[in-house]
Design a protein around this motif. Structure first.
Motif, short mmCIF file in Angstrom:
data_model
loop_
_atom_site.label_atom_id
_atom_site.label_comp_id
_atom_site.label_asym_id
_atom_site.label_seq_id
_atom_site.Cartn_x
_atom_site.Cartn_y
_atom_site.Cartn_z
N MET A 1 83.73 -60.19 -7.18
CA MET A 1 83.26 -59.84 -5.85
C MET A 1 82.35 -58.63 -5.94
SD MET A 1 86.36 -60.34 -3.17
CE MET A 1 87.34 -59.04 -3.84
N ARG A 2 81.35 -58.65 -5.10
CA ARG A 2 80.35 -57.60 -5.09
C ARG A 2 80.24 -57.03 -3.68
NH1 ARG A 2 75.47 -57.74 -3.62
NH2 ARG A 2 75.35 -59.97 -3.38
N VAL A 3 80.31 -55.70 -3.56
CA VAL A 3 80.20 -55.04 -2.27
C VAL A 3 78.75 -55.13 -1.80
CG1 VAL A 3 80.41 -52.84 -1.05
CG2 VAL A 3 82.07 -53.46 -2.80
N LEU A 4 78.56 -55.46 -0.53
CA LEU A 4 77.22 -55.50 0.03
C LEU A 4 76.72 -54.08 0.26
CD1 LEU A 4 77.49 -58.36 2.70
CD2 LEU A 4 76.83 -58.53 0.30
N ASP A 5 75.54 -53.78 -0.27
CA ASP A 5 74.98 -52.45 -0.04
C ASP A 5 74.35 -52.40 1.35
OD1 ASP A 5 72.38 -53.57 -0.17
OD2 ASP A 5 72.14 -53.02 -2.27
N ARG A 6 73.77 -51.26 1.69
CA ARG A 6 73.23 -51.04 3.04
C ARG A 6 72.17 -52.09 3.41
NH1 ARG A 6 72.18 -45.21 4.13
NH2 ARG A 6 74.29 -45.35 4.84
N SER A 7 71.25 -52.41 2.51
CA SER A 7 70.20 -53.37 2.83
C SER A 7 70.76 -54.79 2.95
CB SER A 7 69.07 -53.32 1.80
OG SER A 7 69.53 -53.71 0.53
N GLU A 8 71.73 -55.13 2.11
CA GLU A 8 72.35 -56.46 2.20
C GLU A 8 73.18 -56.58 3.47
OE1 GLU A 8 73.06 -57.65 -2.44
OE2 GLU A 8 74.28 -56.04 -1.59
N ARG A 9 73.83 -55.52 3.85
CA ARG A 9 74.61 -55.49 5.10
C ARG A 9 73.68 -55.68 6.30
NH1 ARG A 9 79.88 -52.79 6.37
NH2 ARG A 9 79.77 -52.30 8.57
N LYS A 10 72.51 -55.02 6.25
CA LYS A 10 71.52 -55.16 7.31
C LYS A 10 71.00 -56.60 7.38
CE LYS A 10 67.15 -53.32 8.99
NZ LYS A 10 66.01 -52.47 8.71
N ALA A 11 70.75 -57.21 6.22
CA ALA A 11 70.29 -58.61 6.18
C ALA A 11 71.35 -59.55 6.75
CB ALA A 11 69.93 -59.00 4.75
N LEU A 12 72.61 -59.27 6.42
CA LEU A 12 73.71 -60.08 6.95
C LEU A 12 73.76 -59.97 8.47
CD1 LEU A 12 76.26 -61.82 6.61
CD2 LEU A 12 77.54 -59.70 6.29
N LEU A 13 73.63 -58.77 8.98
CA LEU A 13 73.63 -58.57 10.43
C LEU A 13 72.47 -59.32 11.07
CD1 LEU A 13 74.73 -57.33 13.00
CD2 LEU A 13 73.39 -55.27 12.49
N GLU A 14 71.30 -59.30 10.45
CA GLU A 14 70.15 -60.04 10.98
C GLU A 14 70.43 -61.53 11.05
OE1 GLU A 14 66.83 -58.84 8.55
OE2 GLU A 14 66.77 -56.84 9.45
N GLU A 15 71.08 -62.08 10.02
CA GLU A 15 71.46 -63.49 10.02
C GLU A 15 72.41 -63.79 11.18
OE1 GLU A 15 73.03 -64.86 6.21
OE2 GLU A 15 71.70 -63.45 5.20
N LEU A 16 73.41 -62.93 11.35
CA LEU A 16 74.40 -63.15 12.41
C LEU A 16 73.81 -62.93 13.80
CD1 LEU A 16 77.51 -61.52 10.70
CD2 LEU A 16 77.08 -63.96 11.09
N GLU A 17 72.85 -62.01 13.90
CA GLU A 17 72.19 -61.79 15.18
C GLU A 17 71.36 -63.01 15.56
OE1 GLU A 17 70.00 -60.89 18.45
OE2 GLU A 17 68.95 -61.27 16.56
N LYS A 18 70.64 -63.55 14.60
CA LYS A 18 69.81 -64.73 14.85
C LYS A 18 70.66 -65.94 15.23
CE LYS A 18 66.47 -67.79 12.68
NZ LYS A 18 65.88 -68.20 11.41
N ALA A 19 71.76 -66.14 14.52
CA ALA A 19 72.60 -67.31 14.75
C ALA A 19 73.51 -67.19 15.97
CB ALA A 19 73.44 -67.60 13.51
N PHE A 20 74.12 -66.01 16.16
CA PHE A 20 75.16 -65.88 17.17
C PHE A 20 74.98 -64.71 18.13
CE2 PHE A 20 77.17 -67.77 13.35
CZ PHE A 20 77.39 -69.03 13.87
N GLY A 21 73.92 -63.95 17.99
CA GLY A 21 73.67 -62.83 18.90
C GLY A 21 74.56 -61.62 18.63
N LEU A 22 75.11 -61.51 17.44
CA LEU A 22 75.94 -60.35 17.09
C LEU A 22 75.04 -59.15 16.88
CD1 LEU A 22 78.87 -59.46 16.41
CD2 LEU A 22 78.30 -59.86 14.03
N GLU A 23 75.33 -58.04 17.57
CA GLU A 23 74.45 -56.88 17.54
C GLU A 23 74.85 -55.80 16.55
OE1 GLU A 23 74.17 -55.68 21.61
OE2 GLU A 23 72.99 -57.45 22.15
N GLU A 24 76.11 -55.80 16.12
CA GLU A 24 76.52 -54.80 15.14
C GLU A 24 77.74 -55.28 14.36
OE1 GLU A 24 77.85 -51.10 16.79
OE2 GLU A 24 79.01 -52.09 18.35
N LEU A 25 77.84 -54.79 13.12
CA LEU A 25 79.01 -55.05 12.29
C LEU A 25 79.93 -53.84 12.39
CD1 LEU A 25 77.28 -56.43 9.06
CD2 LEU A 25 78.57 -57.74 10.76
N PRO A 26 81.24 -54.07 12.36
CA PRO A 26 82.17 -52.94 12.42
C PRO A 26 81.91 -51.97 11.26
CG PRO A 26 83.33 -55.02 12.69
CD PRO A 26 81.93 -55.36 12.31
#
Length: 153
Positions: A1-26
């Motif tokens: 397992m690999r921890v997501l760094d800041r840029s990967e976390r931001k990319a993940l949030l962008e994916e979730l925002e596009k798909a489901f309208g999620l605006e922030e990760l905890p």
């Protein structure tokens, strides 16, 4: 397992925002990407403890999966993020939820929402029940592992 760094976390949030309208990760959660595009979440305290223990094979809660078709939430992921999702959330009736839990695809025409993408999250009242893949034939297929499906009587 690999921890997501800041840029990967931001990319993940962008994916979730596009798909489901999620605006922030905890902010109090650490996200890990494992095999097959599966992403897990854990508290920082549990992550730090696991760092001190040798040979930890798995940590946290499986919350989503990245595929070539897009990103979808697991049952637990839909429950974790559920109230913050603003797009592609479908309300089911009790009868539809029963069919969903058994793994039966639902017709898009039965649903109260027209999906805007490849995946939707379903809910019944306050209960979120995972994601479904919208197919070209107008069906939403539950992304629930066979071993977790409720048997049909």
């Amino acid at each position: 397992m690999r921890v997501l760094d800041r840029s990967e976390r931001k990319a993940l949030l962008e994916e979730l925002e596009k798909a489901f309208g999620l605006e922030e990760l905890p902010q109090d959660l650490v996200f890990f990407e494992g095999s097959e595009g599966k992403v897990r979440a854990s508290t920082r305290e549990a992550y730090e403890m696991a760092q001190r223990i040798a040979r930890v094979e798995s940590l946290g809660l499986y919350v989503l999966k990245r595929t070539k078709f897009g990103t979808y939430l697991s049952v637990e992921g839909s429950q974790l993020f559920g109230e913050k999702l603003r797009r592609n959330v479908v309300e089911l009736t009790a009868e539809q939820l029963e069919r969903w839990a058994s793994g039966e695809p639902l017709d898009v025409s039965e649903l109260s929402l027209r999906p805007e993408g490849d995946f939707v999250v379903v809910r019944y009242g306050p209960v979120f029940a995972g994601s479904g893949k919208v197919s070209r034939d107008g069906k939403v297929h539950p992304q629930i592992p066979k071993e977790r499906r409720v048997p049909v009587e």
